[in-house]
Design a protein around this motif. Structure first.
Motif, PDB file in Angstrom:
ATOM      1  N   SER A 194       0.787  -1.040   0.008  1.00 31.39           N
ATOM      2  CA  SER A 194      -0.157   0.098  -0.002  1.00 31.39           C
ATOM      3  C   SER A 194       0.906   1.221   0.038  1.00 31.39           C
ATOM      4  N   HIS A 195       0.215   2.459  -0.398  1.00 28.30           N
ATOM      5  CA  HIS A 195       1.059   3.550  -0.707  1.00 28.30           C
ATOM      6  C   HIS A 195       1.783   4.141   0.635  1.00 28.30           C
ATOM      7  N   ASN A 196       0.888   4.155   1.607  1.00 30.01           N
ATOM      8  CA  ASN A 196       1.160   4.292   3.216  1.00 30.01           C
ATOM      9  C   ASN A 196       0.910   3.245   3.897  1.00 30.01           C
ATOM     10  N   THR A 197       2.056   2.270   4.421  1.00 29.51           N
ATOM     11  CA  THR A 197       1.674   1.095   5.413  1.00 29.51           C
ATOM     12  C   THR A 197       1.189   1.494   6.394  1.00 29.51           C
ATOM     13  N   ASP A 198       0.051   0.915   6.880  1.00 33.03           N
ATOM     14  CA  ASP A 198      -0.522   1.071   8.351  1.00 33.03           C
ATOM     15  C   ASP A 198       0.131   0.385   9.224  1.00 33.03           C
ATOM     16  N   LEU A 199       1.078   1.088  10.165  1.00 34.92           N
ATOM     17  CA  LEU A 199       1.974   0.510  11.142  1.00 34.92           C
ATOM     18  C   LEU A 199       1.189  -0.245  12.373  1.00 34.92           C
ATOM     19  N   ASP A 200       0.381   0.346  12.618  1.00 35.10           N
ATOM     20  CA  ASP A 200      -0.555  -0.230  13.577  1.00 35.10           C
ATOM     21  C   ASP A 200      -1.199  -1.720  13.373  1.00 35.10           C
ATOM     22  N   GLU A 201      -1.630  -1.850  12.188  1.00 35.63           N
ATOM     23  CA  GLU A 201      -2.258  -3.087  11.562  1.00 35.63           C
ATOM     24  C   GLU A 201      -0.949  -4.045  11.287  1.00 35.63           C
ATOM     25  N   LEU A 202       0.170  -3.226  11.062  1.00 35.14           N
ATOM     26  CA  LEU A 202       1.452  -4.512  10.649  1.00 35.14           C
ATOM     27  C   LEU A 202       1.912  -4.926  11.992  1.00 35.14           C
ATOM     28  N   ARG A 203       1.721  -4.354  12.973  1.00 34.59           N
ATOM     29  CA  ARG A 203       2.266  -4.618  14.199  1.00 34.59           C
ATOM     30  C   ARG A 203       1.343  -5.701  14.694  1.00 34.59           C
ATOM     31  N   LYS A 204       0.034  -5.472  14.415  1.00 34.61           N
ATOM     32  CA  LYS A 204      -1.048  -6.434  14.828  1.00 34.61           C
ATOM     33  C   LYS A 204      -0.952  -7.771  14.248  1.00 34.61           C
ATOM     34  N   CYS A 205      -0.499  -7.667  13.049  1.00 34.43           N
ATOM     35  CA  CYS A 205      -0.456  -8.851  12.155  1.00 34.43           C
ATOM     36  C   CYS A 205       0.966  -9.626  12.540  1.00 34.43           C
ATOM     37  N   SER A 206       1.823  -8.921  12.791  1.00 35.41           N
ATOM     38  CA  SER A 206       3.067  -9.494  13.250  1.00 35.41           C
ATOM     39  C   SER A 206       3.396 -10.175  14.618  1.00 35.41           C
ATOM     40  N   TRP A 207       2.560  -9.735  15.374  1.00 32.48           N
ATOM     41  CA  TRP A 207       2.515 -10.348  16.763  1.00 32.48           C
ATOM     42  C   TRP A 207       2.668 -11.815  16.721  1.00 32.48           C
ATOM     43  N   PRO A 208       1.526 -12.607  16.157  1.00 32.19           N
ATOM     44  CA  PRO A 208       1.859 -13.953  16.178  1.00 32.19           C
ATOM     45  C   PRO A 208       3.093 -14.657  15.277  1.00 32.19           C
ATOM     46  N   GLY A 209       3.899 -13.710  14.603  1.00 31.97           N
ATOM     47  CA  GLY A 209       4.887 -14.081  13.759  1.00 31.97           C
ATOM     48  C   GLY A 209       4.766 -13.603  12.652  1.00 31.97           C
ATOM     49  N   VAL A 210       5.835 -13.363  11.734  1.00 37.52           N
ATOM     50  CA  VAL A 210       5.801 -12.659  10.377  1.00 37.52           C
ATOM     51  C   VAL A 210       6.419 -14.152   9.371  1.00 37.52           C
ATOM     52  N   PRO A 211       5.657 -14.267   8.294  1.00 34.33           N
ATOM     53  CA  PRO A 211       6.031 -15.151   7.363  1.00 34.33           C
ATOM     54  C   PRO A 211       7.547 -14.725   6.998  1.00 34.33           C
ATOM     55  N   ARG A 212       8.246 -15.764   6.596  1.00 36.83           N
ATOM     56  CA  ARG A 212       9.678 -15.681   6.359  1.00 36.83           C
ATOM     57  C   ARG A 212       9.848 -14.695   4.763  1.00 36.83           C
ATOM     58  N   GLU A 213       9.007 -14.996   4.089  1.00 37.91           N
ATOM     59  CA  GLU A 213       9.004 -14.320   2.770  1.00 37.91           C
ATOM     60  C   GLU A 213       9.065 -12.964   3.020  1.00 37.91           C
ATOM     61  N   VAL A 214       8.294 -12.399   4.064  1.00 37.20           N
ATOM     62  CA  VAL A 214       8.162 -10.904   4.052  1.00 37.20           C
ATOM     63  C   VAL A 214       8.839 -10.326   5.256  1.00 37.20           C
ATOM     64  N   ARG A 215       9.605 -11.114   6.101  1.00 35.00           N
ATOM     65  CA  ARG A 215      10.074 -10.596   7.534  1.00 35.00           C
ATOM     66  C   ARG A 215      11.286  -9.585   7.219  1.00 35.00           C
ATOM     67  N   PRO A 216      11.951  -9.626   6.129  1.00 38.26           N
ATOM     68  CA  PRO A 216      13.277  -8.434   5.992  1.00 38.26           C
ATOM     69  C   PRO A 216      12.381  -7.198   5.821  1.00 38.26           C
ATOM     70  N   VAL A 217      11.475  -7.061   5.001  1.00 37.46           N
ATOM     71  CA  VAL A 217      10.713  -5.736   4.876  1.00 37.46           C
ATOM     72  C   VAL A 217      10.118  -5.413   6.290  1.00 37.46           C
ATOM     73  N   THR A 218       9.382  -6.039   6.677  1.00 35.99           N
ATOM     74  CA  THR A 218       8.524  -6.002   8.054  1.00 35.99           C
ATOM     75  C   THR A 218       9.363  -5.666   9.165  1.00 35.99           C
ATOM     76  N   TRP A 219      10.682  -6.065   9.230  1.00 38.72           N
ATOM     77  CA  TRP A 219      11.421  -5.918  10.350  1.00 38.72           C
ATOM     78  C   TRP A 219      11.954  -4.497  10.016  1.00 38.72           C
ATOM     79  N   ARG A 220      12.374  -4.113   8.825  1.00 38.41           N
ATOM     80  CA  ARG A 220      12.749  -2.705   8.511  1.00 38.41           C
ATOM     81  C   ARG A 220      12.027  -1.656   9.082  1.00 38.41           C
ATOM     82  N   LEU A 221      10.539  -2.037   8.733  1.00 43.56           N
ATOM     83  CA  LEU A 221       9.625  -0.911   9.097  1.00 43.56           C
ATOM     84  C   LEU A 221       9.151  -0.928  10.461  1.00 43.56           C
TER      85      LEU A 221
END
Length: 504
Positions: A194-221
């Protein structure tokens, strides 16, 4: 005579700076207990001096009887190495004799089988169960069968020990994704694209674990290294990477200057001790990358400088950002096959994300480490409320929380858990507000109570401390970490906003 004794003393006592010693814990398991048991028996036979059977009853007594992993004397190393050499030769001879015996039995077996068939009575007994069949077998048959089974079960190629595996499932043997996992991955991709990533929603999705394929970008954010605006990310990465290598050009040559030599020497000593069972971290190129990251961070943070334990905190970031460019198993990957640009981007991203993490817990590493002192005290107060029996058990045997929990706070449980578990744990830490500085306290409390049965079974000071410094987490994976985090969240929910609940 005096000169000769002096020479013998220095030969026996001198230590080589930077020599690597074994470290025990989740990442560095102790020796095979069977070998250790035999070794102790051999030593006890040759020892004519009477030994005291008294157990250590206090920390000072324990400290006198126990050397730190880094401070084992060279003379002790010589004793161990010579004893194990003799032990290994005995084991090798015994094993060779057993193999020869098994082979000879295997040759005889077909003839014996033919004769047994010819002599078999007509009214032979029908065996109804496998257990009955095993009971009716002769010991010689069982020996041959076990030898065959062992030979058939040997792997065709070396396998990385479970403790050194970075992922729960090696990439080459990963099972197909479930529908739920595919849905989660798609959700992450929508958020990140998305144009502006919703960081609150990203944190909510990441709490139970981040898929390996998107972990690098997610951690940077989540670490605050990348902006939420997608259009600004490429320019930000380019600018920050150039800035880091500007620091290298400006400061790295100063490692040879007198006032920086101690810092660089300590980093140089600690790097080979970082995850010694994982081949990836023993590659010279990887160790050079770690040296640059740690030295530049220390130079730019003079309030704390480099402290032992910070070297561990680089590894999760390095592995995650490396996995972005590697499809196969990361543990054995040869980084020299990557291009120079890719290696530079991994190094710079690891530096900046580690810096963001340490910005939130820097008081753990300043003089006297006040942050760790406060957290250990808070852990003691919390445990005294949630499990008074365990707390009283520690008091009864004079075990201080600082004696085992200091490392938990200093290394963020990295010495207690396999690296694959640390990566999963950090998914949640980066999703929590003040995850590394605040939520970690409740994870430590949940981790301690997880072992309450084993703790209460130990009834002396030395046994308790040995247990707490070598907790058996070698087989842990995502499931165990998920349960640990759920319990930690429950404790936080109960006590974080009501501190009077755990204050006396």
């Amino acid at each position: 005579m005096a000169a000769e004794s002096s020479k013998q003393f220095w030969k026996r006592s001198a230590k080589l700076p930077g020599s690597i010693q074994p470290v025990y814990g989740a990442q560095h398991p102790p020796l095979d207990p069977r070998l250790t048991k035999n070794f102790i028996k051999e030593r006890s036979k040759g020892n004519t001096l009477p030994l005291k059977n008294k157990k250590a009853s206090s920390f000072h007594e324990f400290a006198r009887n126990t050397s730190d992993a880094w401070d084992i004397g060279d003379d002790e190393d010589e004793d161990f190495s010579s004893s194990f050499q003799t032990l290994n030769s005995k084991v090798a001879k015994a094993t060779a004799a057993q193999v020869l015996e098994n082979h000879s039995k295997l040759r005889v077996k077909p003839e014996r089988a033919q004769s047994a068939l010819s002599e078999m009575p007509t009214n032979c007994k029908v065996i109804k169960s496998s257990s009955e069949a095993q009971l009716s077998r002769s010991p010689e048959d069982a020996c041959v069968r076990n030898a065959l089974h062992k030979q058939q079960s040997l792997p065709l190629k070396p396998i990385i020990p479970l403790v050194a595996r970075i992922s729960d499932q090696n990439a080459s043997g990963a099972p197909p994704m479930t529908v739920r996992e595919k849905t989660r991955l798609e959700k992450f991709r929508q958020l990140l694209s998305s144009h502006n990533t919703d960081l609150d929603e990203l944190r909510k999705c990441s709490w139970p674990g981040v898929p390996r394929e998107v972990r690098p970008v997610t951690w940077r954010l989540l670490s605050g290294y990348l902006p939420a605006n997608k259009e600004r990310r490429k320019l930000t990465l380019q600018r920050k990477r150039e800035e880091y290598f500007g620091f290298i050009e400006q400061y790295y040559d100063s490692r040879n200057e007198e006032h920086h030599q101690d810092t660089y020497r300590q980093i140089h000593i600690d790097i080979p001790r970082t995850n010694p069972l994982i081949p990836l971290f023993q590659q010279p190129l990887v160790q050079e990358i770690f040296e640059r990251i740690l030295f530049i961070w220390a130079i730019r943070h003079p309030a704390s400088g480099y402290v032992q334990g910070i070297n561990d905190l680089v590894t999760p970031f390095f592995v995650v950002f490396l996995s972005e460019h590697v499809e196969e198993d990361v543990e054995n990957f040869d980084v020299t096959t990557l291009s120079q640009d890719v290696l530079r981007s991994i190094e710079a991203d690891s530096f900046w994300c580690m810096s963001k993490l340490l910005d939130g817990i820097q008081d753990n590493y300043t003089f006297a480490q006040p942050g760790i002192q406060k957290k250990v005290k808070a852990l003691e107060e919390l445990v005294s409320r949630i499990d008074e029996q365990v707390h009283n058990h520690f008091r009864k045997y004079e075990v201080e929380y600082l004696q085992f929990a200091f490392r938990w706070m200093n290394n963020l449980l990295m010495r207690e858990l396999p690296l694959r578990c640390t990566i999963r744990l950090w998914d949640t830490y980066q999703s929590e507000p003040e995850g590394f500085s605040h939520f970690h306290l409740y994870v430590c409390a949940a981790f301690l109570i997880k072992w309450r049965k084993e703790i209460l079974d130990e009834e002396d000071f030395q046994g308790l401390l040995m247990l707490l410094q070598n907790l058996p987490t070698i087989h842990w994976g995502n499931e165990e970490i998920g349960l640990l985090l759920a319990e930690a969240y429950r404790l936080k929910y109960m006590f974080a906003d009501a501190p009077n609940h755990y204050r006396r």
